[in-house]
Design a protein around this motif. Structure first.
Motif, PDB file in Angstrom:
ATOM      1  N   UNK A 128       0.845  -1.198   0.000  1.00 40.23           N
ATOM      2  CA  UNK A 128       0.000   0.000   0.000  1.00 40.23           C
ATOM      3  C   UNK A 128       0.883   1.253   0.000  1.00 40.23           C
ATOM      4  N   UNK A 129       1.929   1.274   0.814  1.00 40.39           N
ATOM      5  CA  UNK A 129       2.849   2.421   0.841  1.00 40.39           C
ATOM      6  C   UNK A 129       3.488   2.630  -0.526  1.00 40.39           C
ATOM      7  N   UNK A 130       3.929   1.548  -1.167  1.00 44.09           N
ATOM      8  CA  UNK A 130       4.531   1.672  -2.502  1.00 44.09           C
ATOM      9  C   UNK A 130       3.544   2.265  -3.498  1.00 44.09           C
ATOM     10  N   UNK A 131       2.297   1.796  -3.444  1.00 41.06           N
ATOM     11  CA  UNK A 131       1.269   2.322  -4.333  1.00 41.06           C
ATOM     12  C   UNK A 131       1.114   3.829  -4.130  1.00 41.06           C
ATOM     13  N   UNK A 132       0.962   4.267  -2.864  1.00 39.33           N
ATOM     14  CA  UNK A 132       0.763   5.686  -2.590  1.00 39.33           C
ATOM     15  C   UNK A 132       1.995   6.517  -2.962  1.00 39.33           C
ATOM     16  N   UNK A 133       3.184   6.000  -2.732  1.00 39.38           N
ATOM     17  CA  UNK A 133       4.391   6.725  -3.145  1.00 39.38           C
ATOM     18  C   UNK A 133       4.425   6.896  -4.662  1.00 39.38           C
ATOM     19  N   UNK A 134       4.025   5.857  -5.398  1.00 38.97           N
ATOM     20  CA  UNK A 134       3.957   5.979  -6.866  1.00 38.97           C
ATOM     21  C   UNK A 134       2.969   7.065  -7.260  1.00 38.97           C
TER      22      UNK A 134
END
Length: 139
Positions: free
Chosen positions: A107-113
């Protein structure tokens, strides 16, 4: 949890457990602390958003923030719901968690993208059923 702006900015937090008043107020404190001007937040009518503590918070910080409640039972008017749908589309087919931390990391990776893709974030406001006017001027 995320907040998005019509200019393509995104702020988020990933939390474990239930969405509580404490979680939301912590997010508000962090979010408001990033601005030198008053911000207006449009939120749905989740019970946390209507809680007594959340209701008192804007009065104590009236020069920093105002909360606006969306109509009841109208998720189609909330562009942040499109963020949630986008997250589910992106993660559900590929995320095969092997431990409790992996889903949160994904989820963090998605939001950072998404934070680095303002065009996509602005697009959440352009959905035909979301009635927002895109304003390119700073407040």
């Amino acid at each position: 949890m995320s907040a998005i702006s019509t200019r393509g900015k995104m702020w988020f937090t990933v939390y474990r457990g239930s969405f509580t008043t404490t979680v939301f107020l912590d997010f508000l404190r962090r979010l408001v602390g990033q601005f030198d001007w008053k911000i207006h937040l449009v939120v749905d009518r989740h019970p946390v958003h209507r809680s007594k503590a959340v209701g008192e918070w804007p009065a104590e910080h009236e020069n920093r923030t105002t909360l606006h409640l969306l109509p009841a039972y109208a998720p189609e008017t909330n562009p942040d719901e499109l963020v949630n749908a986008d997250l589910k589309r992106a993660l559900l087919p590929t995320c095969r968690a092997r431990n409790a931390e992996e889903p949160a990391d994904e989820v963090r990776r998605f939001f950072h993208r998404r934070q680095n893709q303002p065009r996509i974030v602005r697009g959440y406001f352009r959905a035909p059923h979301v009635r927002y006017i895109l304003d390119a001027q700073k407040p």
